[in-house]
Design an enzyme around this catalytic site. Structure first.
Site, mmCIF file in Angstrom:
data_model
loop_
_atom_site.group_PDB
_atom_site.id
_atom_site.type_symbol
_atom_site.label_atom_id
_atom_site.label_comp_id
_atom_site.label_asym_id
_atom_site.label_seq_id
_atom_site.Cartn_x
_atom_site.Cartn_y
_atom_site.Cartn_z
ATOM 1 N N ARG A 164 42.433 38.740 33.473
ATOM 2 C CA ARG A 164 41.236 39.567 33.671
ATOM 3 C C ARG A 164 39.943 38.807 33.353
ATOM 4 N NH1 ARG A 164 44.950 41.465 35.559
ATOM 5 N NH2 ARG A 164 45.727 43.596 35.454
ATOM 6 N N SER A 241 41.850 51.608 34.924
ATOM 7 C CA SER A 241 42.273 51.303 33.555
ATOM 8 C C SER A 241 41.048 50.958 32.710
ATOM 9 C CB SER A 241 43.252 50.124 33.546
ATOM 10 O OG SER A 241 44.448 50.480 34.187
ATOM 11 N N GLU A 340 37.390 47.562 29.849
ATOM 12 C CA GLU A 340 37.268 46.787 31.081
ATOM 13 C C GLU A 340 35.946 47.046 31.797
ATOM 14 O OE1 GLU A 340 40.083 45.483 33.689
ATOM 15 O OE2 GLU A 340 41.836 46.341 32.688
#
Length: 345
Positions: A164, A241, A340
């Protein structure tokens, strides 16, 4: 180039939350990207680059500077030996591009179907799901360098891809604006079925699923979890998410596992002998279950990691729930969850 003022940002985000931008520019060419940057500097105003809006939480006050919306379009395709190379403008819708690549029998992103947002955001976050990451297929990323005021192409090796992560959201955050991404895909590849959800989906199949079949399965699984944008579904007013899966030391994990009663703590080995722990499991253990409600914010009834805008929630409503989750997980497990979505404003 048209400069608009006081444009609400909520409609440009999957959260459907956010105040107005002081100035708003739709950039449909690299020339307009350059003009937009110059305009922001002339105004001595902060600049925010907006893509598909799927990974953002915009403040209720909005953004006090220039929002540059990347709307560049265009897809080019060429054969390169056993590979197919796609050159894709940053403003193209990601899921539509995945469908096109899969329809051309190109393997490497079939498991990334159904992810909202635009192509330009995929190398920034190193978007990944169900065993695949875009880092595996990215060849080059064309960017506008805000330091040199030039357009340059960066090879995948220069992008610093990790889980990520990339240089675009870490060491070089705020320096580059992505305008185009080049991907290399394997022709007639075998579809990847490595994650448990996909294995369960195809467990009764007596055949090897095709690329389109795997992409279709991924979309259905994402829909079941509320991770597919479906008009009218309240569980879809989210940023997907909300927390990254934390990576901790093996010793830290053993300490956590020793406190779990009645079931094994889920975990996945990573590089360097560390352990990745599912953030969704941590939320469940901390008392934040599917359907959890906190005022106008809440957790999806389908997926523990998706914080949702239940009923005209504000950014502060979502932030209150976010902070409560982070505090409880830190208290119970000594793990600091990392959100995130990018906070804007």
């Amino acid at each position: 180039m048209q400069v608009l003022e006081q444009v609400p940002l909520a409609p440009y985000t999957t959260f459907c939350i956010g105040g107005p931008a002081r100035w708003f520019i739709d950039a449909s060419s690299e020339g307009e990207v350059l003009e937009g940057v110059r305009f922001a500097r002339e105004q001595n105003a902060p600049l925010f680059v907006l893509g598909g809006g799927s990974n953002l939480l915009v403040s209720d006050a909005g953004f006090p500077g220039v929002v540059l919306h990347i709307a560049l379009k265009g897809i080019e395709m060429q054969a390169v030996g056993p590979m197919t190379r796609f050159s894709v403008a940053a403003g193209e819708e990601w899921d539509a591009f995945v469908s096109r690549a899969v329809d051309q029998d190109c393997g490497g992103i079939e498991c990334l179907a159904g992810i909202p947002g635009s192509v330009g955001g995929t190398p920034v976050q190193n978007v990944g799901a169900y065993g695949q990451e875009v880092a595996e297929t990215v060849r080059t990323v064309r960017v506008f360098d805000l330091e040199t005021m030039r357009f340059v192409e960066l090879s995948a090796s220069l992008c610093g891809f990790a889980y990520r992560r990339s240089i675009f959201n870490t060491s070089r955050r705020g320096r580059y604006i992505v305008t185009r991404v080049e991907y290399d895909f394997i022709n007639a590849a075998t579809a990847l079925v490595s994650y448990a959800d996909l294995k369960r989906y195809f467990q009764d199949a007596n055949f090897s699923p095709t690329l389109p079949e795997v992409s279709k399965a991924v979309r259905e699984i994402r829909h079941q979890k509320g991770m597919l944008i479906v008009q009218g579904d309240p569980d879809c007013r989210s940023a997907g998410s909300f927390f990254k899966n934390p990576v901790i030391s093996s010793e830290h994990f053993r300490q956590i596992a020793a406190t779990v009663v009645g079931a094994e703590a889920p975990h996945y080995p990573t590089e360097g002998g560390q352990v990745k722990v599912p953030a969704a499991w941590l939320l469940d253990q901390a008392g934040f279950h599917k359907g959890y409600v906190l005022g106008r914010a809440g957790i999806s009834s389908k997926h523990t990691l998706a914080l949702i805008n239940r009923d005209h929630a504000s950014a502060s409503d979502i932030a209150t729930l976010r902070d409560a989750i982070i505090a409880k997980v830190a208290e119970k497990f000594a793990i600091h969850l990392e959100p995130e979505p990018v906070w804007v404003g």
